[in-house]
Design an enzyme around this catalytic site. Structure first.
Site, PDB file in Angstrom:
ATOM      1  N   ALA A   9      61.614  35.669  49.384  1.00  0.00           N
ATOM      2  CA  ALA A   9      62.215  35.211  48.116  1.00  0.00           C
ATOM      3  C   ALA A   9      61.153  34.582  47.232  1.00  0.00           C
ATOM      4  CB  ALA A   9      63.330  34.216  48.417  1.00  0.00           C
ATOM      5  N   TYR A  11      57.764  35.306  44.200  1.00  0.00           N
ATOM      6  CA  TYR A  11      57.593  35.701  42.796  1.00  0.00           C
ATOM      7  C   TYR A  11      58.039  37.137  42.548  1.00  0.00           C
ATOM      8  CZ  TYR A  11      55.034  31.465  41.731  1.00  0.00           C
ATOM      9  OH  TYR A  11      54.701  30.154  41.520  1.00  0.00           O
ATOM     10  N   VAL A  12      57.984  37.968  43.597  1.00  0.00           N
ATOM     11  CA  VAL A  12      58.424  39.354  43.440  1.00  0.00           C
ATOM     12  C   VAL A  12      59.879  39.510  43.896  1.00  0.00           C
ATOM     13  CG1 VAL A  12      58.086  41.709  44.273  1.00  0.00           C
ATOM     14  CG2 VAL A  12      56.152  40.356  43.552  1.00  0.00           C
ATOM     15  N   THR A  90      44.829  37.850  52.127  1.00  0.00           N
ATOM     16  CA  THR A  90      43.534  38.306  52.634  1.00  0.00           C
ATOM     17  C   THR A  90      43.307  37.659  53.997  1.00  0.00           C
ATOM     18  OG1 THR A  90      42.735  38.401  50.355  1.00  0.00           O
ATOM     19  CG2 THR A  90      41.061  38.400  52.090  1.00  0.00           C
ATOM     20  N   SER A 127      56.014  44.728  49.059  1.00  0.00           N
ATOM     21  CA  SER A 127      54.719  44.042  49.083  1.00  0.00           C
ATOM     22  C   SER A 127      53.622  45.044  48.773  1.00  0.00           C
ATOM     23  CB  SER A 127      54.422  43.490  50.484  1.00  0.00           C
ATOM     24  OG  SER A 127      55.410  42.605  50.919  1.00  0.00           O
ATOM     25  N   PHE A 158      55.066  46.398  39.836  1.00  0.00           N
ATOM     26  CA  PHE A 158      54.022  46.287  38.809  1.00  0.00           C
ATOM     27  C   PHE A 158      54.268  45.139  37.834  1.00  0.00           C
ATOM     28  CE2 PHE A 158      53.908  50.750  40.170  1.00  0.00           C
ATOM     29  CZ  PHE A 158      52.562  50.872  40.502  1.00  0.00           C
ATOM     30  N   ALA A 160      54.187  41.684  35.857  1.00  0.00           N
ATOM     31  CA  ALA A 160      53.180  40.631  35.684  1.00  0.00           C
ATOM     32  C   ALA A 160      53.928  39.315  35.513  1.00  0.00           C
ATOM     33  CB  ALA A 160      52.308  40.919  34.465  1.00  0.00           C
ATOM     34  N   PHE A 222      41.966  48.974  38.285  1.00  0.00           N
ATOM     35  CA  PHE A 222      41.651  49.440  36.926  1.00  0.00           C
ATOM     36  C   PHE A 222      41.846  48.309  35.903  1.00  0.00           C
ATOM     37  CE2 PHE A 222      41.662  54.308  36.606  1.00  0.00           C
ATOM     38  CZ  PHE A 222      41.273  54.484  37.931  1.00  0.00           C
ATOM     39  N   CYS A 272      47.068  38.496  42.737  1.00  0.00           N
ATOM     40  CA  CYS A 272      46.928  39.916  43.095  1.00  0.00           C
ATOM     41  C   CYS A 272      45.553  40.521  42.909  1.00  0.00           C
ATOM     42  CB  CYS A 272      47.927  40.723  42.270  1.00  0.00           C
ATOM     43  SG  CYS A 272      49.624  40.273  42.638  1.00  0.00           S
TER      44      CYS A 272
HETATM   45  N1  LIG Z   1      53.215  37.862  42.390  1.00  0.00           N
HETATM   46  C1  LIG Z   1      53.187  38.993  41.739  1.00  0.00           C
HETATM   47  O1  LIG Z   1      53.159  39.007  40.513  1.00  0.00           O
HETATM   48  C2  LIG Z   1      53.198  40.304  42.471  1.00  0.00           C
HETATM   49  C3  LIG Z   1      53.407  41.475  41.743  1.00  0.00           C
HETATM   50  C4  LIG Z   1      53.422  42.696  42.428  1.00  0.00           C
HETATM   51  C5  LIG Z   1      53.258  42.720  43.809  1.00  0.00           C
HETATM   52  N2  LIG Z   1      53.071  41.573  44.495  1.00  0.00           N
HETATM   53  C6  LIG Z   1      52.975  41.649  45.972  1.00  0.00           C
HETATM   54  O2  LIG Z   1      54.266  41.285  46.504  1.00  0.00           O
HETATM   55  C7  LIG Z   1      54.124  40.584  47.756  1.00  0.00           C
HETATM   56  C8  LIG Z   1      54.797  39.239  47.661  1.00  0.00           C
HETATM   57  O3  LIG Z   1      54.181  38.505  46.643  1.00  0.00           O
HETATM   58  P1  LIG Z   1      54.827  37.172  46.071  1.00  0.00           P
HETATM   59  O4  LIG Z   1      53.968  36.748  44.932  1.00  0.00           O
HETATM   60  O5  LIG Z   1      56.274  37.347  45.875  1.00  0.00           O
HETATM   61  O6  LIG Z   1      54.575  36.187  47.316  1.00  0.00           O
HETATM   62  P2  LIG Z   1      55.299  34.803  47.624  1.00  0.00           P
HETATM   63  O7  LIG Z   1      54.406  34.027  48.510  1.00  0.00           O
HETATM   64  O8  LIG Z   1      55.762  34.186  46.353  1.00  0.00           O
HETATM   65  O9  LIG Z   1      56.625  35.231  48.432  1.00  0.00           O
HETATM   66  C9  LIG Z   1      56.620  35.766  49.714  1.00  0.00           C
HETATM   67  C10 LIG Z   1      57.754  35.109  50.506  1.00  0.00           C
HETATM   68  O10 LIG Z   1      57.886  35.774  51.770  1.00  0.00           O
HETATM   69  C11 LIG Z   1      58.331  34.812  52.720  1.00  0.00           C
HETATM   70  N3  LIG Z   1      58.107  35.331  54.071  1.00  0.00           N
HETATM   71  C12 LIG Z   1      56.924  35.565  54.700  1.00  0.00           C
HETATM   72  N4  LIG Z   1      57.152  36.090  55.920  1.00  0.00           N
HETATM   73  C13 LIG Z   1      58.504  36.195  56.052  1.00  0.00           C
HETATM   74  C14 LIG Z   1      59.359  36.678  57.097  1.00  0.00           C
HETATM   75  N5  LIG Z   1      58.854  37.189  58.223  1.00  0.00           N
HETATM   76  N6  LIG Z   1      60.699  36.627  56.903  1.00  0.00           N
HETATM   77  C15 LIG Z   1      61.223  36.119  55.760  1.00  0.00           C
HETATM   78  N7  LIG Z   1      60.464  35.661  54.739  1.00  0.00           N
HETATM   79  C16 LIG Z   1      59.118  35.706  54.882  1.00  0.00           C
HETATM   80  C17 LIG Z   1      57.520  33.578  52.371  1.00  0.00           C
HETATM   81  O11 LIG Z   1      58.115  32.393  52.885  1.00  0.00           O
HETATM   82  C18 LIG Z   1      57.523  33.642  50.832  1.00  0.00           C
HETATM   83  O12 LIG Z   1      58.558  32.859  50.277  1.00  0.00           O
HETATM   84  C19 LIG Z   1      52.619  40.534  48.011  1.00  0.00           C
HETATM   85  O13 LIG Z   1      52.257  41.638  48.803  1.00  0.00           O
HETATM   86  C20 LIG Z   1      52.020  40.691  46.622  1.00  0.00           C
HETATM   87  O14 LIG Z   1      50.721  41.248  46.665  1.00  0.00           O
HETATM   88  C21 LIG Z   1      53.048  40.363  43.857  1.00  0.00           C
HETATM   89  O1  LIG Z   2      42.814  40.777  28.674  1.00  0.00           O
HETATM   90  C1  LIG Z   2      43.063  40.037  29.635  1.00  0.00           C
HETATM   91  C2  LIG Z   2      44.249  40.128  30.410  1.00  0.00           C
HETATM   92  C3  LIG Z   2      44.442  39.273  31.477  1.00  0.00           C
HETATM   93  N1  LIG Z   2      43.495  38.331  31.781  1.00  0.00           N
HETATM   94  C4  LIG Z   2      43.700  37.453  32.961  1.00  0.00           C
HETATM   95  O2  LIG Z   2      43.960  38.270  34.101  1.00  0.00           O
HETATM   96  C5  LIG Z   2      44.785  37.572  35.021  1.00  0.00           C
HETATM   97  C6  LIG Z   2      45.964  38.438  35.439  1.00  0.00           C
HETATM   98  O3  LIG Z   2      46.848  38.608  34.348  1.00  0.00           O
HETATM   99  P1  LIG Z   2      48.103  39.584  34.385  1.00  0.00           P
HETATM  100  O4  LIG Z   2      47.677  40.894  34.900  1.00  0.00           O
HETATM  101  O5  LIG Z   2      48.730  39.545  33.068  1.00  0.00           O
HETATM  102  O6  LIG Z   2      49.076  38.842  35.412  1.00  0.00           O
HETATM  103  P2  LIG Z   2      49.512  39.135  36.940  1.00  0.00           P
HETATM  104  O7  LIG Z   2      50.821  38.479  37.128  1.00  0.00           O
HETATM  105  O8  LIG Z   2      48.397  38.793  37.853  1.00  0.00           O
HETATM  106  O9  LIG Z   2      49.781  40.728  36.991  1.00  0.00           O
HETATM  107  C7  LIG Z   2      48.867  41.649  37.585  1.00  0.00           C
HETATM  108  O10 LIG Z   2      49.023  41.675  38.988  1.00  0.00           O
HETATM  109  C8  LIG Z   2      50.373  42.009  39.423  1.00  0.00           C
HETATM  110  C9  LIG Z   2      50.387  41.861  40.928  1.00  0.00           C
HETATM  111  O11 LIG Z   2      49.950  42.977  41.604  1.00  0.00           O
HETATM  112  C10 LIG Z   2      50.701  43.405  38.939  1.00  0.00           C
HETATM  113  O12 LIG Z   2      52.005  43.754  39.377  1.00  0.00           O
HETATM  114  C11 LIG Z   2      50.599  43.471  37.423  1.00  0.00           C
HETATM  115  O13 LIG Z   2      50.845  44.790  36.962  1.00  0.00           O
HETATM  116  C12 LIG Z   2      49.201  43.027  36.998  1.00  0.00           C
HETATM  117  O14 LIG Z   2      49.107  42.957  35.582  1.00  0.00           O
HETATM  118  C13 LIG Z   2      45.208  36.276  34.320  1.00  0.00           C
HETATM  119  O15 LIG Z   2      44.384  35.215  34.771  1.00  0.00           O
HETATM  120  C14 LIG Z   2      44.936  36.560  32.850  1.00  0.00           C
HETATM  121  O16 LIG Z   2      44.669  35.407  32.104  1.00  0.00           O
HETATM  122  C15 LIG Z   2      42.328  38.232  31.038  1.00  0.00           C
HETATM  123  O17 LIG Z   2      41.475  37.394  31.320  1.00  0.00           O
HETATM  124  N2  LIG Z   2      42.146  39.086  29.979  1.00  0.00           N
END
Ligand SMILES: NC(=O)c1ccc[n+]([C@@H]2O[C@H](COP(=O)([O-])OP(=O)(O)OC[C@H]3O[C@@H](n4cnc5c(N)ncnc54)[C@H](O)[C@@H]3O)[C@@H](O)[C@H]2O)c1
Ligand SMILES: O=c1ccn([C@@H]2O[C@H](COP(=O)(O)OP(=O)(O)O[C@H]3O[C@H](CO)[C@@H](O)[C@H](O)[C@H]3O)[C@@H](O)[C@H]2O)c(=O)[nH]1
EC number: 1.1.1.22
Length: 480
Positions: A9, A11-12, A90, A127, A158, A160, A222, A272
Site C-alpha cells: 500500500a 506510493y504505487v 537495491t 513493482s 509509469f 510520476a 531514457f 526510481c
Molecule cells: N514510487 C513511484 O513513483 C513508482 C512508480 C512506478 C513504479 N514504482 C515501483 O513500484 C514498487 C513499489 O514502489 P512504492 O514507491 O510504492 O514503494 P513503497 O515503499 O511506497 O510501498 C511498498 C509497500 O510494500 C509493503 N510490503 C513490502 N513487502 C510486503 C509483503 N511481503 N506483504 C505486504 N506488503 C509488503 C511495504 O510495507 C510498503 O508499504 C517498486 O518496485 C517501485 O520501483 C514506483
Molecule cells: O527536466 C527535469 C525533469 C525532472 N527532474 C528531476 O527528476 C526527478 C524525477 O522526476 P519525475 O520523473 O517527474 O518523478 P518520479 O516520480 O521519480 O517519476 C519517474 O519515476 C517513476 C518510477 O519508476 C516513473 O513511473 C515515472 O514515469 C518517472 O517519470 C525529480 O527529482 C525531478 O526534479 C529534473 O531535474 N529535470
C-alpha cells in the site's frame, strides 16, 4: 464481482488501486500491507502520502469498493487478480550489492500467494523488477501450487509522483506483458478489460513478458539520461557564458528531441531513477554487455557530479568555508507536490554542507522534521525497505534546525539554497528575506525558479544552475 487484491500500500499500490476502484465500481479492490501504521493511515483522514487529488478519490470509494487492510492472506486468497506492488530496493549486501534489485519482498509475497491460494489466480507484477523476474516468480508459484494455475503478467507502472492521479486517469500508455500461450493471452485480456473502463484501447499495449519488464527499466533510463545530458551541458554553460535554459529551449524545439524533461537541476532524485538504472547496469553486466552497462552508469555518475558541483559552488562562493554559518535550505522533497524524500538531491547537498560544518535551517511545506532527520542519518539504500525495518530518527543532530516557514529559515542566514521547485518559493518576498540575512547574502538556485536579475538588483549574489556566472562567482576558485 471481480476481486482485486494489491500487496503493498505504498506510493504505487495506494493511488493505482484507488483509481481502479474509482473507475470500476463493479470491481472490489483490497489493498493490503504488512505495515500496520501505513494501513491505519490509509483508513484515516491523514493519508500516508501527499498526492494532489488522491484524498478526494479515496474518500469517495473507501468502504464501498476500496478497502485497506492488514489481513494480507485473507484478501489474497479471495482475489481473482493479485497485483504485487512491494519494494524492490537495491541490494545492500552479497552478490550484486549496490546495483542488483533485491527481490526479497517480492519472493516472500509470491510464497505467501502460493501458500494461501485455493483457486486459479492472475498475478500481476506492478513493482519494477529485473527482466526475467516473471520466470522466477512462476517457478516459486508452480512448485508450491497444489494444482492451482497461475498466470503471471507484467504491468509496470509509469506514474510520476506529484501528478500520480493525473497520470493514472490519462496515461500515455498502459503496458501489459504476458505469456504467448492461450492461457497467457486470456489473462492479458482480463487485465485489459479492467483498464478499458477508462483507458482508450489504442493506449493499451500488449507485449511478451520480457519486453514489458525491460520497457519499464528502459523508460526510466531514457528519462534520466535526458536530465543528465542537460545537467552535463549546464556545467559547460557556466564555463562558457551560455545559458542552459536557452540551450535546452533551442534543442527541445526540434520535434525529434522534444521539450519535456530538459530542465537543468541540482540532480534528479526519487525512488526510481537511480535504483532502476543500477538494476539495468547489473543486468547488462550479467549478460556480458560491459559497454552497454558503462553507457548507462554514466547517467548516474553525471547526476552525482551535479550534486557535488552544487555543494562546491556553495562552499567556494562563501570564501571556501561554511563552517559555523547558517545556510537556509528551502525544499527537501525530491520534486514539488510530493512529501517524498527518497533519494532527494537535498540529502546529498545537506550532507555535503554538514560535512563542511554548516548550520542548516531547513523548510519544506510537506516534509516532517522526523523524516528529514532520518534521511540525513540513514545509510545509502536503507530507505527503500518497509518502514518498520528502517532505523529510528536520531534525536540530536546539533547542526540541524527544521522550521515551518521560509522566512524563519532564512533569518540571519548567510546563504539560501533552493532545492525543490515548490510554487510558493516563486512568490517569496525576497526583499524581506535579503533584509533579514547576513551580508553578503547568497542565493543558490538548484531548480532555476527565481528571477536572478531581480534578486541581483535587490543585492543578492546569485548562482543559478547553468546560467552565466555572477561576477563574484567568476573570481572564486573554479569548481566545475
Ligand atoms: N514510487 C513511484 O513513483 C513508482 C512508480 C512506478 C513504479 N514504482 C515501483 O513500484 C514498487 C513499489 O514502489 P512504492 O514507491 O510504492 O514503494 P513503497 O515503499 O511506497 O510501498 C511498498 C509497500 O510494500 C509493503 N510490503 C513490502 N513487502 C510486503 C509483503 N511481503 N506483504 C505486504 N506488503 C509488503 C511495504 O510495507 C510498503 O508499504 C517498486 O518496485 C517501485 O520501483 C514506483
Ligand atoms: O527536466 C527535469 C525533469 C525532472 N527532474 C528531476 O527528476 C526527478 C524525477 O522526476 P519525475 O520523473 O517527474 O518523478 P518520479 O516520480 O521519480 O517519476 C519517474 O519515476 C517513476 C518510477 O519508476 C516513473 O513511473 C515515472 O514515469 C518517472 O517519470 C525529480 O527529482 C525531478 O526534479 C529534473 O531535474 N529535470
Amino acid at each position: 464481482m471481480v476481486k482485486i487484491c494489491c500487496i503493498g500500500a505504498g506510493y504505487v499500490g495506494g493511488p493505482t488501486m484507488a483509481v481502479i476502484a474509482f473507475k470500476c465500481p463493479a470491481i472490489e479492490v483490497a489493498v493490503v500491507d504488512i505495515s500496520v501504521a501505513r494501513i491505519a493511515a490509509w483508513n484515516s483522514d491523514q493519508l500516508p502520502i501527499y498526492e494532489p487529488g488522491l484524498e478526494d478519490i479515496v474518500t469517495q470509494c473507501r468502504g464501498k469498493n476500496l478497502f485497506f487492510s492488514t489481513e494480507v492472506e485473507k484478501h489474497v486468497s479471495e482475489a481473482d487478480i493479485i497485483f504485487v506492488s512491494v519494494n524492490t530496493p537495491t541490494k545492500t549486501r552479497g552478490l550484486g550489492a549496490g546495483k542488483a534489485a533485491d527481490l526479497t519482498y517480492w519472493e516472500s509475497a509470491a510464497r505467501m500467494i502460493a501458500d494461501v491460494s485455493k483457486n486459479d489466480k492472475i498475478v500481476v507484477e506492478k513493482s519494477t523488477v529485473p527482466v526475467k523476474t516473471a520466470e522466477a516468480i512462476e517457478k516459486i508459484l508452480t512448485h508450491n501450487s497444489n494444482g492451482i494455475k497461475y498466470q503471471i503478467l507484467s504491468n509496470p507502472e509509469f506514474l510520476a509522483e506529484g501528478t500520480a492521479i493525473q497520470d493514472l486517469f490519462n496515461p500515455d500508455r498502459v503496458l501489459i506483458g504476458g505469456r504467448e500461450t492461450p492461457g497467457g493471452q486470456k489473462a492479458i485480456q482480463t487485465l485489459k478489460e479492467v483498464y478499458a473502463h477508462w483507458v482508450p484501447e489504442d493506449r493499451i499495449i500488449c507485449t511478451n513478458l520480457w519486453s514489458a519488464e525491460l520497457s519499464k527499466l528502459a523508460a526510466n533510463a531514457f528519462l534520466a539520461q535526458r536530465i543528465s545530458s542537460v545537467n552535463a551541458m549546464s556545467a559547460l554553460c557556466e564555463a562558457t557564458g551560455a545559458d542552459v535554459t536557452q540551450v535546452s529551449h533551442a534543442v527541445g524545439k526540434d520535434m525529434r528531441v522534444g521539450s519535456k524533461f530538459l530542465n537543468a537541476s541540482v540532480g534528479f532524485g526519487g525512488s526510481c531513477f537511480q535504483k532502476d538504472i543500477l538494476s539495468l547496469v547489473y543486468i547488462c553486466e550479467c549478460n556480458g554487455l560491459k559497454e552497454v552497462a558503462n553507457y548507462w552508469k554514466q547517467v548516474i555518475q553525471v547526476n552525482d557530479y551535479q550534486k557535488n558541483r552544487f555543494v562546491n559552488r556553495v562552499v567556494s562562493s562563501m570564501f571556501n568555508t561554511v563552517s559555523g554559518k547558517k545556510i537556509a535550505i528551502l525544499g527537501f522533497a525530491f520534486k514539488k507536490d510530493t512529501g517524498d524524500t527518497r533519494e532527494t538531491p537535498a540529502i546529498d547537498v545537506c550532507k555535503g554542507l554538514l560535512g563542511d560544518n554548516a548550520n542548516l535551517s531547513i523548510y519544506d511545506p510537506q516534509v516532517t522534521e522526523d523524516q528529514i532527520r532520518k534521511d540525513l542519518s540513514m545509510r545509502k539504500f536503507d530507505w527503500d525497505n518497509p518502514i518498520h525495518l528502517q532505523p529510528m530518527s536520531p534525536t540530536v543532530m546539533k547542526q540541524l534546525n527544521v522550521v515551518w516557514d521560509a522566512y524563519a529559515a532564512t533569518k540571519d542566514a548567510h546563504g539560501l539554497c533552493l532545492l525543490t521547485e515548490w510554487d510558493e518559493f516563486k512568490t517569496l518576498d525576497f526583499k524581506k528575506i535579503y533584509d533579514n540575512m547576513q551580508k553578503p547574502a547568497f542565493v543558490f538556485d538548484g531548480r532555476n525558479i527565481i528571477d536572478e536579475q531581480k534578486l541581483r538588483e535587490i543585492g543578492f549574489i546569485v548562482y543559478s544552475i547553468g546560467k552565466p556566472l555572477d561576477g563574484w562567482l567568476k573570481d572564486m576558485p573554479a569548481v566545475a
